[in-house]
Design a protein around this motif. Structure first.
Motif, PDB file in Angstrom:
ATOM      1  N   ASN A  84      50.308  -1.531 -85.428  1.00 14.73           N
ATOM      2  CA  ASN A  84      50.567  -2.688 -84.559  1.00 14.73           C
ATOM      3  C   ASN A  84      49.274  -3.371 -84.185  1.00 14.73           C
ATOM      4  OD1 ASN A  84      51.380  -4.293 -82.408  1.00 14.73           O
ATOM      5  ND2 ASN A  84      52.207  -2.697 -81.290  1.00 14.73           N
TER       6      ASN A  84
ATOM      7  N   ARG B 279      45.800   2.590 -82.969  1.00 15.84           N
ATOM      8  CA  ARG B 279      46.314   1.919 -84.336  1.00 15.84           C
ATOM      9  C   ARG B 279      45.234   2.363 -85.344  1.00 15.84           C
ATOM     10  NH1 ARG B 279      42.524  -1.920 -85.755  1.00 15.84           N
ATOM     11  NH2 ARG B 279      42.081  -2.563 -83.728  1.00 15.84           N
TER      12      ARG B 279
ATOM     13  N   ASN C 127      53.829  -5.810 -83.053  1.00 19.38           N
ATOM     14  CA  ASN C 127      54.766  -5.308 -82.509  1.00 19.38           C
ATOM     15  C   ASN C 127      56.217  -4.664 -83.729  1.00 19.38           C
ATOM     16  OD1 ASN C 127      53.868  -5.193 -80.010  1.00 19.38           O
ATOM     17  ND2 ASN C 127      54.846  -7.455 -79.762  1.00 19.38           N
TER      18      ASN C 127
END
Length: 153
Positions: A35, A44, A54
């Motif tokens: 993401n 992440r 997203n």
């Protein structure tokens, strides 16, 4: 006999006792890993410029299934995910190695390669490319329809 009991005292490690093709040995992919809207502290694992905005578990599953990988989705949450919405729920498990320890596909030899591939392919999905001005409202209506079907059952 006392010596053999001591040998069995230590628990076996999963990576030594289980076959690579067992479901417990599949690698885990959470949407937060790719993401671009998340920070490294939020979970992440790839660079922001290579990430996707997203992503969902369904998109990850679709991309990897199309690539011919053995995939299944679990109803789990990433520990650092504070948002409990359905959109952020889910974990995808992917089989990286076969029974004999060889890789299922030569292009996927590590979990990083799988993450980079998924992040590259998700923007090319039809659901992503067709989203224009009114695309969001139709996808929300679709989700609402799914929810009402669940209630009817």
């Amino acid at each position: 006999m006392a010596e053999s009991e001591e040998v069995h005292f230590y628990p076996k490690m999963a990576h030594l006792s289980k076959s690579p093709s067992d479901r417990e040995r599949f690698i885990c992919l959470y949407p937060v890993y790719i993401n671009s809207k998340k920070t490294l502290a939020e979970g992440r694992r790839i660079p922001t410029e290579k990430g996707v905005e997203n992503p969902t578990c369904a998109e990850i599953r679709d991309v990897l299934t199309a690539a011919g990988m053995n995939v299944y989705v679990e109803n789990k949450m990433h520990p650092r995910e504070w948002n409990r919405d359905v959109q952020f729920r889910g974990r995808v498990r992917v089989q990286l190695k076969q029974e004999d320890g060889s890789f299922c596909q030569d292009k996927f030899t590590s979990r990083k390669e799988v993450m980079f591939y998924v992040a590259e392919m998700i923007p090319k999905l039809k659901t992503r490319t067709q989203k224009g001005g009114g695309g969001d409202s139709s996808s929300q209506q679709g989700e609402g329809g799914k929810k009402s079907k669940k209630k009817k059952k």
